[in-house]
Design a protein around this motif. Sequence first.
Motif, short mmCIF file in Angstrom:
data_model
loop_
_atom_site.label_atom_id
_atom_site.label_comp_id
_atom_site.label_asym_id
_atom_site.label_seq_id
_atom_site.Cartn_x
_atom_site.Cartn_y
_atom_site.Cartn_z
N ALA A 172 0.83 -1.21 0.00
CA ALA A 172 0.00 0.00 0.00
C ALA A 172 0.86 1.26 0.00
CB ALA A 172 -0.93 -0.01 1.22
N LEU A 173 1.88 1.28 0.85
CA LEU A 173 2.75 2.46 0.89
C LEU A 173 3.53 2.63 -0.41
CD1 LEU A 173 4.09 2.11 4.55
CD2 LEU A 173 2.35 3.68 3.71
N ALA A 174 3.96 1.52 -1.00
CA ALA A 174 4.70 1.60 -2.26
C ALA A 174 3.81 2.13 -3.38
CB ALA A 174 5.26 0.22 -2.62
N VAL A 175 2.57 1.65 -3.43
CA VAL A 175 1.64 2.13 -4.46
C VAL A 175 1.36 3.62 -4.27
CG1 VAL A 175 -0.74 1.98 -5.29
CG2 VAL A 175 0.58 -0.11 -4.90
N GLY A 176 1.16 4.04 -3.01
CA GLY A 176 0.93 5.45 -2.74
C GLY A 176 2.10 6.32 -3.16
N ALA A 177 3.33 5.86 -2.86
CA ALA A 177 4.52 6.62 -3.25
C ALA A 177 4.68 6.68 -4.77
CB ALA A 177 5.75 6.00 -2.60
N PHE A 178 4.44 5.53 -5.43
CA PHE A 178 4.56 5.51 -6.89
C PHE A 178 3.55 6.45 -7.54
CE2 PHE A 178 2.91 3.84 -10.90
CZ PHE A 178 4.06 3.85 -11.68
N LEU A 179 2.30 6.46 -7.05
CA LEU A 179 1.29 7.34 -7.62
C LEU A 179 1.66 8.81 -7.41
CD1 LEU A 179 -1.98 5.46 -6.59
CD2 LEU A 179 -1.07 5.72 -8.90
N ALA A 180 2.19 9.12 -6.24
CA ALA A 180 2.58 10.50 -5.98
C ALA A 180 3.66 10.95 -6.98
CB ALA A 180 3.08 10.64 -4.55
N LEU A 181 4.64 10.09 -7.23
CA LEU A 181 5.68 10.42 -8.20
C LEU A 181 5.13 10.48 -9.62
CD1 LEU A 181 8.60 8.22 -6.82
CD2 LEU A 181 8.31 10.68 -6.58
N TRP A 182 4.19 9.58 -9.92
CA TRP A 182 3.61 9.54 -11.27
C TRP A 182 2.84 10.81 -11.58
CZ3 TRP A 182 -1.37 9.26 -13.42
CH2 TRP A 182 -1.42 8.84 -14.75
N TYR A 183 2.09 11.31 -10.60
CA TYR A 183 1.33 12.54 -10.83
C TYR A 183 2.23 13.76 -10.92
CZ TYR A 183 -3.25 10.40 -10.35
OH TYR A 183 -4.38 9.64 -10.56
N ARG A 184 3.44 13.66 -10.39
CA ARG A 184 4.35 14.80 -10.44
C ARG A 184 5.28 14.76 -11.65
NH1 ARG A 184 5.00 17.92 -5.90
NH2 ARG A 184 3.82 17.26 -4.06
N GLY A 185 5.55 13.56 -12.21
CA GLY A 185 6.59 13.46 -13.21
C GLY A 185 6.19 12.98 -14.57
N THR A 186 4.92 12.64 -14.80
CA THR A 186 4.50 12.17 -16.12
C THR A 186 3.54 13.18 -16.74
OG1 THR A 186 2.58 10.94 -15.29
CG2 THR A 186 4.70 9.78 -15.34
N ALA A 187 3.44 13.11 -18.07
CA ALA A 187 2.56 14.05 -18.78
C ALA A 187 1.10 13.83 -18.39
CB ALA A 187 2.74 13.87 -20.29
N THR A 188 0.69 12.56 -18.31
CA THR A 188 -0.70 12.28 -17.93
C THR A 188 -0.98 12.71 -16.50
OG1 THR A 188 -0.69 10.37 -19.43
CG2 THR A 188 -2.45 10.47 -17.79
N GLY A 189 -0.01 12.47 -15.62
CA GLY A 189 -0.19 12.89 -14.24
C GLY A 189 -0.30 14.39 -14.10
N LEU A 190 0.55 15.12 -14.80
CA LEU A 190 0.48 16.59 -14.75
C LEU A 190 -0.82 17.09 -15.38
CD1 LEU A 190 4.18 17.45 -15.70
CD2 LEU A 190 3.11 17.64 -13.44
N ALA A 191 -1.26 16.44 -16.46
CA ALA A 191 -2.53 16.84 -17.08
C ALA A 191 -3.69 16.59 -16.14
CB ALA A 191 -2.72 16.07 -18.39
N THR A 192 -3.64 15.49 -15.38
CA THR A 192 -4.69 15.21 -14.40
C THR A 192 -4.74 16.29 -13.33
OG1 THR A 192 -4.45 12.83 -14.76
CG2 THR A 192 -5.55 13.54 -12.73
#
Length: 706
Positions: A205-225
């Motif tokens: 759970a903690l790993a998924v939460g950390a990965f999602l946080a990085l994904w929303y900060r570092g990917t185009a789709t995450g930034l668009a979201t």
Amino acid sequence: HRSRQIDTLAVNVPGPPMAQHALGCELLKVYPVIPLALLGLGVGGFYGLLACGVVVGHKGSGLINLDQGALAMYPAFTFVSVRETGDVYFPWFDFVPGPIDIPYRISLAGEGLSKPVALVAALFMSLLLGLIVQTLVFGPLRHKPAISKIIGSLGALLYLSSVALFQFGGRARSVDGILPDGGWDRPFGLDGRLPYDRIAFAVIALAVGAFLALWYRGTATGLATRAVEDAEIGVALLGYSPNRIATVNWMISTTITGLAGILALDLISLTPSRYTLFVVPALGAALVGNLSSPWLAAVGGVGLGMFQSSAAGLTIEDWWPDFIPQEGVRQAVPLLVIVVFQFVRGHALPVRSTRLTERQPEAPPIHRAWVTVVAVVGIGLWILADASRVTEGKLVSSTIAAILMLSSVVLIGYLGQLNLAALTFAGVAAYLTTRFAADGTRVGVSPIVLDGPGLPDPLAAVLGIVVAVIVGVLIAVPAVRIRGLQLAVVTLAAALAATELVLGNSSIIGPGAGSNVTVPPPTWFGVDVGVVTDSNGLPSRTRLAMFALLWLALVVLAVVGLRRGTVGRQFLAVRSNERAAEASGVSVVGAKLLGFGIASAIAGIAGILTAYQQTVLNIDTWGAIAGIGNVALLFLGGVGRVTGALLGGVLAPGGLTTSTSASGEVLRNAVVGAALIAVAIFRSDGLVSVVAGATRPMRRLVDRAD
């Protein structure tokens, strides 16, 4: 004895059984919190993953999904089905009568398959569910008001739960999951063992939460979201599709949620209804992350699970009061977290930006209430005149359901407060009325004798309703600063907590609380109004049906009078715009407290009539899922209309339209859920508004003739 609960709360202690018991007791005395908190890592990981799914879905669509638990349940059933039989079920059924069959099951093999294959099939089902809910439910609801979003969310929950019950049955299922076996001996120097599956669940759970946080900060789709959250129109002007971004986020959300359901198989037995209720602590954890940070949501979920486990462990201490049950403490912890976070962050009045993009459902007054009352009572007596014993019971069930829905018409339809705890108010009145009327006399063949003051039934009913009103007003306190979908979450959590703290509490209700509370035969002013035995020795509900119809007529007149009076206009003003209502001299706080009090009283009447009908009270009758179903049927009929409640009562489970087939009844609930989604998207005023619109020209002619 509290030591009986050690095997489910404390760590496993090696050695002979008596040594385990003795050392377990000593361990709890020395370290009463730490071992129990560590055992909460597993369920905390479940909460954390579900909370991550809630946050991702909210980022993609801007709504809080009450169907999150069901979206974890269905992939888990897929995993179990593939492991046991090799079959994959799809979330629909053969709804076309006749020779044309719509397939909803495929067989991958003639026998059970391996865990990797089952995991792939379950995750594929999660992706499919994400695509379906975004395309058919949450996408069309994106710009709808909060009332429509809650209708759609409830419809999806009811539909998916009903389809799962039809396909997989209600029996609890369990298989070996995918988490590691074994355990950690003497964790952190403590005696005992901490299972690896609990540690792994929390780490995932903690790993998924950390990965999602990085994904929303570092990917185009995450930034668009993230940009869609702030300025959807601006993102569209830059060439991004908000709908496509929402679809991607929902597929991610349901995949995470499905993974949570699969991992939870190592810890929790699987039923169509049990997983759905885990949405409450998951929403509490998501609120820790302010519905925007998946990392904080994961941390909040793990922390909530650990705190919940350690808090429940305190109930085995000698100093803990017996009148606060363990399960009640478990359910109260998520409620406390949700209320604290929402109350602190809320406002006594909504800020300027919190406005609905569309109007609220209509709440028109009834100008000829006596015509409606005469018609309802006349139809009821006509059905009763030549009714079988089964039809009598159906008429009583529909009448009681209509009364319960009228309480929600006042609170949701007129005042705009999204309350999901109406059935809990009814249960409080039913149980307390039974306790007040009991006098220690054995009733029927029940082995349990319920002691009480033996008050006359009318007085016992009044006191039961008063207690229900007190509970309703207490639940209303958070509504001062919490509104919309968040209030629906709070009331759902309050319903779960109050059910265990009150209805299942033997210190309040007496022996047999929650499972077998016998209702004394009710007598009002010398007339037996309950279930009586006729000359053939068969149970007759004729008097009870007439008694319930009388109360329905009185409640209809009261609700119509409320809508046409000053209080009703104040309620509508608060529903429309709290700031404008306050500026006009309306006390918003007073209106909310009064609305919850009135709704609780009406729900209490329905609860007392339910007790008279059932003769034996069981806590499952007042469950949160049943309460959600009641509110859903009201939305289907028309949440702001008295006639909507009457139509909802006709459609209620056990009512006049109930199927004699168990599978037919389950599929009927699935159809109701699908219809509810359609109502949320296309006609938030409910089905009754369609009839009202068709008859409006005729009514205008009658008015002119008058």
